[in-house]
Design an enzyme around this catalytic site. Structure first.
Site, PDB file in Angstrom:
ATOM      1  N   HIS A   1       0.854  -1.185   0.000  1.00 43.47           N
ATOM      2  CA  HIS A   1       0.000   0.000   0.000  1.00 43.47           C
ATOM      3  C   HIS A   1       0.889   1.233   0.000  1.00 43.47           C
ATOM      4  CE1 HIS A   1      -2.398   3.125   2.320  1.00 43.47           C
ATOM      5  NE2 HIS A   1      -3.196   2.871   1.309  1.00 43.47           N
TER       6      HIS A   1
ATOM      7  N   HIS B   1       1.685  11.107  -2.211  1.00 42.65           N
ATOM      8  CA  HIS B   1       0.462  10.883  -1.454  1.00 42.65           C
ATOM      9  C   HIS B   1      -0.306  12.193  -1.451  1.00 42.65           C
ATOM     10  CE1 HIS B   1      -1.427   9.084   2.441  1.00 42.65           C
ATOM     11  NE2 HIS B   1      -2.200   8.944   1.381  1.00 42.65           N
TER      12      HIS B   1
END
Length: 583
Positions: A126, A172
């Protein structure tokens, strides 16, 4: 000569090599050696030990193993001169060697790899590009390389426009993380994708791009991967290909372009903190931005409506053709989301929090869905420190892609590392048959009370190696350490438990000689957890090593178990001697 005297002779003789061994190991050697503890174990006695204790079956395998042991002892000069037998020191050193590891040291891929992808648990990462926490760490290709070298088969990249809107960066989104160039990530994947395993790498993309940037990405991916890239001739397929068919291939999985911006704020991408970790993880309750949070909808609703219009005006067909495993749009009706289409397979993505609710109301539907389709679950956004949830809550229901933050460390990640030590560490582990049985009357229920299939007996004899890998004052400034071992099972709820040995005071080479028994109803999903700690009366116990091993691959008998550090990396010298028996 009395038995007690022979044991004392053994202890005195062995202290030069390992200080104080386990008395039970001395008893094992004595029962097979000619002349007891002070004697030697000849080839015939060795073969008897290998057959009766180590569970070596078949004449050919028995003969080959016996020759390997004798060759090891000869190389180490541990055969008694004139007698031609194995000395007690040679016996002990071989037991501690990597050749006698709890898992097959040859690390063979032995499972059937010719079944559809949906039949396997897949080693899944992830936010694979993050170097640390989810909020402010850097983005880099380095953690991607590390993951691939460790055997991870699913890499996730978040794609965002740069400040000038003319190039693509990986970061991110809506956090303080610093970006990394997409091309650096793609080149790293190309170079390292098949270093640890020949089986396919699945590249999951979180696409926040306009059509012209999608076109750039399509060109970059095709030019970088070339023939390594797997593409489908048709948009819909009735069954996934197998890992064998996809060897040395890279597969792109994401939402089709026209759907992604419509749904990227769906709350199926929302994720919560599960359990305490060995490391200090209190910061995991902090809140912060994440690409999966529902708050994005309010923050950027107007921008996304405009982006959606742009997307509808023209979608790059080349980009669409790259998507071999489409991520389906959620309907926010779990009955519809988990409906099985007999003519088409797909991938669904659920956040940790949504998945936890789903297994309560739709557990059987998830098992049926994952028999043909792929399901990915991922950590919730509040896991700022890159902590993880319990992966078994996914595997118990057949979830293939249980995404883990490889940047974080702790017991939950150790379970993931333990699962994928199976099947030669290739990153694909065949799901147990119980999860693939589609008969409505025999559908697996991981919450049901099931009969015990087998009992695993685990004996913890002794440990050594800390004196080589740690400073003398690491555990205690004034005296040798006080070690104890925790041993347990992680699996279905009925099988899950943890036990502990007594504390052995003031010794670098603890000998516990402690036996545990674990009844197992679903051994096919059971992982053996082993942790060593140093007892401290005044503060938190010190960590001394850990490992996690798939129960179904444990080799019977007295075996060497190498321990790992917090990150799951093997310690250079620290090992336990343990015994495994199934009844």
């Amino acid at each position: 000569m009395t038995s007690t005297y022979r044991v004392c002779c053994f202890l005195r003789r062995f202290r030069a090599a390992s200080n104080e061994p386990s008395e039970e190991l001395a008893d094992v050697f004595e029962s097979y050696a000619d002349g007891g503890v002070g004697g030697v174990m000849g080839e015939e006695a060795l073969r008897r030990f290998l057959r009766e204790v180590q569970g070596v079956a078949g004449d050919d395998e028995l003969e080959a193993t016996a020759k390997e042991v004798m060759a090891f002892a000869a190389e180490q000069r541990l055969l008694k001169k004139g007698a031609g037998g194995l000395t007690v020191e040679g016996f002990h050193r071989w037991l501690c060697s990597d050749a006698n590891a709890a898992l097959d040291p040859t690390r063979r891929v032995y499972q059937d790899m010719g079944l559809p992808l949906s039949h396997y648990f897949i080693y899944t990462g992830h936010n694979s590009y993050l170097t640390g926490n989810q909020l402010s760490s850097g983005c880099s290709e380095v953690p991607i390389v590390k993951a691939l070298q460790d055997g991870v088969r699913v890499i996730e990249l978040d794609l965002w426009p740069n400040a000038a809107k003319d190039a693509v960066e990986v970061l991110h989104g809506r956090t303080l993380t610093s970006p990394v160039d997409l091309m650096r990530c793609l080149e790293a994947i190309k170079e390292h994708a098949f270093v640890a395993s020949p089986y396919p790498v699945i590249l999951t993309l979180e696409d926040h791009l306009t059509p012209d940037l999608q076109s750039q990405v399509a060109k970059m991916i095709k030019e970088t991967f070339g023939d390594m890239l797997y593409t489908c001739e048709t948009e819909n397929i009735s069954e996934f290909p197998s890992p064998d068919e996809l060897k040395n291939k890279i597969i792109v999985s994401t939402k089709p372009p026209k759907e992604y911006l419509q749904t990227k704020n769906d709350d199926d991408e929302a994720a919560g903190v599960w359990g305490d970790e060995i490391t200090d993880d209190k910061a995991g309750n902090l809140t912060g931005g994440d690409k999966h949070t529902a708050e994005e909808a309010a923050v950027d609703e107007e921008q996304e409506v405009e982006s959606d219009k742009k997307t509808q005006q023209g979608v790059d067909n080349e980009y669409r053709r790259l998507i071999a495993i489409p991520l389906t749009r959620r309907k926010h009706d779990m009955d519809q989301d988990l409906k099985v289409d007999p003519d088409k397979v797909s991938r669904l993505s659920l956040g940790e929090k949504g998945y936890e609710k789903a297994i309560v109301t739709h557990g059987a539907d998830i098992i049926r869905f994952t028999q043909r389709n792929l399901l990915r679950i991922f950590p919730r956004s509040t896991r700022i420190t890159s902590s993880n949830y319990n992966p078994l809550m996914g595997w118990r229901y057949g979830v293939q892609m249980v995404a883990a933050n490889m940047q974080g460390h702790g017991r939950k990640l150790w379970l993931t590392q333990g699962m994928f030590r199976a099947n030669g560490g290739c990153g694909y582990v065949k799901k147990p048959d119980i999860l693939m049985n589609s008969d409505p009357d025999k559908l697996f229920d991981p919450t049901a009370k099931l009969p015990v299939k087998t009992r695993l007996k685990v004996t913890v004899y002794m440990g050594d190696g800390w004196r080589f890998d740690f400073r003398k004052t690491h555990f205690d400034k004034c005296s040798p350490p006080d070690f104890y071992t925790r041993v347990g099972i992680a699996g279905v709820e009925a099988d899950t438990r943890m036990e502990q040995t007594k504390v052995k005071m003031d010794t670098w080479i603890p000998a516990w000689d402690h036996e545990f028994e674990f009844p197992l109803s679903v051994p096919e999903l059971a992982l053996l957890r082993v942790e060593v700690h140093e007892s401290d009366n005044h503060q938190k116990d010190d960590f001394g090593g850990q490992t996690c091993l798939p129960v179904w691959e444990l080799r019977r008998g007295i075996r060497s178990v190498r321990l790992c550090n917090h990150k799951g990396e093997p310690l250079r010298s620290v090992k336990l001697l343990m015994r495994f028996d199934f009844t």
